[in-house]
Design an enzyme around this catalytic site. Structure first.
Site, PDB file in Angstrom:
ATOM      1  N   HIS B 232       0.797  -1.250   0.000  1.00 29.69           N
ATOM      2  CA  HIS B 232       0.000   0.000   0.000  1.00 29.69           C
ATOM      3  C   HIS B 232       0.821   1.288   0.000  1.00 29.69           C
ATOM      4  O   HIS B 232       0.803   2.060   0.946  1.00 29.69           O
ATOM      5  CB  HIS B 232      -1.008   0.008   1.155  1.00 29.69           C
ATOM      6  CG  HIS B 232      -0.500  -0.477   2.490  1.00 29.69           C
ATOM      7  ND1 HIS B 232       0.627   0.019   3.096  1.00 29.69           N
ATOM      8  CD2 HIS B 232      -0.985  -1.437   3.317  1.00 29.69           C
ATOM      9  CE1 HIS B 232       0.807  -0.595   4.248  1.00 29.69           C
ATOM     10  NE2 HIS B 232      -0.155  -1.496   4.403  1.00 29.69           N
ATOM     11  N   ASP B 305      -5.887  -4.080   0.258  1.00 33.11           N
ATOM     12  CA  ASP B 305      -5.767  -3.947   1.713  1.00 33.11           C
ATOM     13  C   ASP B 305      -7.155  -3.997   2.361  1.00 33.11           C
ATOM     14  O   ASP B 305      -7.469  -3.230   3.276  1.00 33.11           O
ATOM     15  CB  ASP B 305      -5.021  -2.667   2.110  1.00 33.11           C
ATOM     16  CG  ASP B 305      -4.628  -2.659   3.588  1.00 33.11           C
ATOM     17  OD1 ASP B 305      -4.800  -3.684   4.268  1.00 33.11           O
ATOM     18  OD2 ASP B 305      -4.156  -1.611   4.068  1.00 33.11           O
ATOM     19  N   GLY B 324      -8.906   1.226   8.504  1.00 30.39           N
ATOM     20  CA  GLY B 324      -9.207   0.204   7.511  1.00 30.39           C
ATOM     21  C   GLY B 324     -10.402   0.513   6.637  1.00 30.39           C
ATOM     22  O   GLY B 324     -11.369   1.146   7.065  1.00 30.39           O
TER      23      GLY B 324
END
Lengths: 313, 429
Positions: B232, B305, B324
């Site tokens: 990421h 992710d 997240g």
């Protein structure tokens, strides 16, 4: 007329006209505080809930008095005595207050954006009484009221905000408000306590207190939190006081009629010298009085409606 | 069992093949590719107007099982993958307990075999418990089927430990996937540091917090000759560091997530915690640099992710919410919106980044559609439109900032080993 909005979440979203309306409404409110019998019936039957997730003396008391002077029922909830210690979320607390019929909820919270969460779940008016480092709109409004009262106008004034700008909601709200009202705003502090890209808010940055104070009309001193030193943002309290303490000598760099302001509570001998805090240019106590007036104005404008002059006559 | 994918345009960059053709699948393998194929008794998938791609592989997914089943399970996460057009996912080891042993790798494999609907490739921890101290039993985990190692979410702070991890892992020809974050610089930051952190009054995370670790790990990759994959990547500076590493010929690869090329930190102003992610959403220049890195090949892979959380965990103050974003069910649409439709990536390049390259980095014999290949196939309708509704997600996690977005270019069928698991945007199970 009232404010054409449900909540007061920040000064950033206020128009110049809205700020003017609030400050103009606070004038007659201040008269009430000076009366023998400090009570008008304007908000009779309305409920104001102070929901404080952080310790506060003056802001909470100020809102409570503002509500009481206007005959609202005021209730204080502080986290140490509420369901929060049982793990209730802000969302659930909001829903509980909603069904109990709160008209205004005043919230102080350590997390930026908490008032926005509350406003999403409440049909009551939400007033932000300080959220994290984000905004403290009623403080900025009472500061602007005080400046306007003393100086006649805000436009064109040079205002220096001194201290921990990075962690200060007071600084952010004042920057939005003062620049909207036409003041020239400087922020002054050690470079570790200046927020990134703060110049984009329309302010000038100074790391030298002497340069920052030169020719200013208003010196707004911020409280320095002693825990910032422990996090390594500056070496010692002693060095901070030496470089950024507002002393009588430094006040002389400003205009002779400059106001010295502080949102309190003050650390005497750290960010402000005792003789300055108690000196003739200081308006710190008047800020507190004006805080009640401005909060009365806001409660009235958000919960009351009608004509303020009628309401208090 | 036979399956005939008929009338689509095949996009098979691994075999340099991009034209209309049919694919015949027999016994889970591709048995023929050609014009006007027919087969008696075969189930037919009408691929007219669709792109027929080697199955997409998301090499950065959190399936949360074992231990965090309220957020996601192998069952729900693989269903989300199928719905998102992925035929395989590599799952990160930061579960409870951390996947740091052969037994746990085997648990995931067996659970995936029993309950998963797409291929699951476990990633093992670099250190025991991802605590950053002693190396985990990487050799054993490789034997059990781990495809990479990573202490994702808990960056290896000690440079010597990271060096040893790279030296040791090199023996097994596994990539070390690095979540690049200097925890001291991050401190208690919750969003990108810059103008918007100042305005929103939230504690910032500097770009340097990522970049110093990217730089360190590239230097350690140079020292050890290990295969390093940067997870990421989110800043212009990180993209530049990887570009330089590749110029030097180091074995460094990198991935970017859809949220890092589709959103900037400005959106945090809603205090909607579905925008809270680590690394944080960055500025306009970073988004531009990530897109350029994808275009010029600096960034090899698009990975999501995918980080599901329970609704109640995210439904709190911004500072208190976990980091997240769920990504499996929006990735393809966002890649079309941000990369393919504006002409930054051709469809062939997109397929490389979502299928061929992850397969190559993880050492999987996937990502191609030649005769004999596993019949993992993703069908995409480049014209299909949908307004994203998080409540329709198969994932347990609804923490997506893309609810309400209208996306054009979506997966319409997912075929895993010859078995259709998603068709016409609905799971087929």
């Amino acid at each position: 007329m009232g404010l054409n909005r449900k909540d007061l979440l920040g000064v950033k979203d206020l128009t110049v006209d809205e700020i003017r309306l609030i400050l103009e409404t606070a004038g007659p409110m201040k008269d009430i505080i000076g009366r023998q019998i400090k009570k008008v019936p304007t908000l009779r039957g309305k409920t104001v809930i102070n929901l404080f997730y952080e310790p506060s003396t003056r802001t909470r008391t100020s809102f409570e008095l503002a509500g009481k002077y206007m005959s609202a029922d005021t209730i204080n909830i502080s986290t140490s005595t509420s369901s929060v210690v049982k793990g209730e979320t802000l969302k659930d607390t909001a829903k509980t207050l909603e069904v109990m019929g709160a008209d205004v909820v005043v919230i102080r919270h350590a997390a930026a954006g908490a008032p926005h969460i509350l406003s999403k779940h409440l049909s009551a008016a939400v007033i932000n009484a300080g959220d994290g480092f984000h905004e403290h709109p009623t403080q900025a409004l009472l500061d602007m009221f005080t400046i306007k009262e003393k100086k006649g106008s805000i436009s064109g004034l040079k205002v220096a905000i001194v201290g921990d700008i990075l962690h200060s909601r007071v600084a952010r709200s004042n920057i939005w408000g003062l620049t909207k009202m036409g003041a020239e705003v400087r922020v002054v502090g050690p470079s570790t306590l200046i927020p990134p890209e703060v110049e984009k808010l329309g302010v000038t940055t100074f790391t030298s207190l002497e340069e920052g104070l030169r020719d200013t009309d208003v010196i707004m001193v911020l409280r320095i939190q002693l825990e910032r030193q422990q996090k390594g943002l500056f070496p010692t309290i002693r060095e901070y006081a030496r470089h950024y303490g507002v002393t009588a000598e430094r006040v002389r760099l400003a205009r002779p009629d400059a106001l010295v302001m502080h949102p309190g509570p003050i650390n005497r001998g750290v960010e402000i010298a005792p003789e300055v805090a108690d000196g003739i240019q200081a308006v710190i106590n008047e800020q507190v009085t004006n805080g009640v007036a401005v909060r009365m104005a806001l409660l009235y404008l958000l919960a009351g409606g009608g004509n303020p002059h009628e309401a208090i006559s | 069992m036979k399956l005939l994918v008929k009338g689509g345009k095949i996009i098979d960059p691994a075999n340099n093949f991009s034209k209309a053709a049919d694919i015949l699948v027999v016994g889970g393998k591709i048995s023929a590719v050609g014009q006007n194929l027919c087969a008696d008794g075969a189930e037919i998938i009408d691929a007219q107007g669709k792109l027929v791609c080697p199955g997409f592989i998301d090499m950065h997914v959190h399936l949360r099982e074992p231990g965090l089943e309220a957020k996601e399970t192998i069952a729900s996460g693989t269903r989300a993958a199928a719905r998102g057009g992925f035929t395989g996912v590599a799952c990160m080891p930061n579960t409870k307990p951390v996947v740091d042993s052969q037994a746990l790798v085997e648990f995931i494999k067996s659970r995936a075999a029993a309950q998963g609907v797409v291929n699951v490739y476990p990633i093992g921890a670099i250190t025991k418990g991802s605590a950053g101290g002693e190396l985990a039993e990487i050799g054993d985990m490789k034997l059990a089927g781990a495809v990479a190692v990573s202490d994702d979410g808990h960056p290896v702070t000690n440079s010597q430990v990271m060096r040893l991890a790279m030296e040791y892992t090199k023996m097994f020809d596994l990539p070390v996937i690095s979540h690049c974050e200097d925890l001291d610089l991050v401190a208690d930051g919750v969003m990108n540091e810059g103008y918007y952190s100042t305005v929103y009054g939230l504690k910032g995370i500097s770009r340097a917090a990522e970049e110093v670790m990217v730089a360190r790990d590239i230097m350690l990759a140079e020292l050890t000759g290990a295969r390093l994959h940067i997870a990421h990547i989110s800043t212009a500076g990180s993209v530049e560091l990887v570009r330089m590493a590749k110029k030097k010929g180091l074995k460094v690869s990198a991935e970017a997530t859809p949220h890092h090329f589709a959103l900037t930190d400005e959106v945090v102003g809603s205090y909607d915690t579905s925008t809270k992610v680590n690394p944080p959403l960055r500025g306009t220049d970073d988004v531009k640099a990530v897109k350029e890195g994808l275009r010029d090949g600096t960034i090899d892979v698009i990975a999501t992710d995918h980080a599901p959380h329970a609704v109640e965990e995210k439904d709190v103050e911004y500072n208190y919410a976990p980091f997240g974003i769920v990504g499996l069910e929006t990735a393809v649409g966002l890649a079309f919106r941000e990369l393919v439709n504006p002409g930054i990536l051709s469809i062939e390049e997109l397929v490389r980044k979502m299928s061929c390259s992850p397969a190559r980095i993880l050492g999987l014999n996937k990502g191609h559609l030649g005769v004999g290949a596993d019949a993992d196939i993703t069908l995409i309708d480049p014209d299909r439109q949908e307004i994203i509704d998080v409540n329709k997600f198969a994932s347990k996690g609804k923490n997506s900032p893309f609810g309400g977005w209208k996306l054009t270019g979506l997966p319409v069928a997912t075929i895993v080993g010859g078995r259709v698991v998603m068709r016409d945007r609905e799971l087929v199970l």
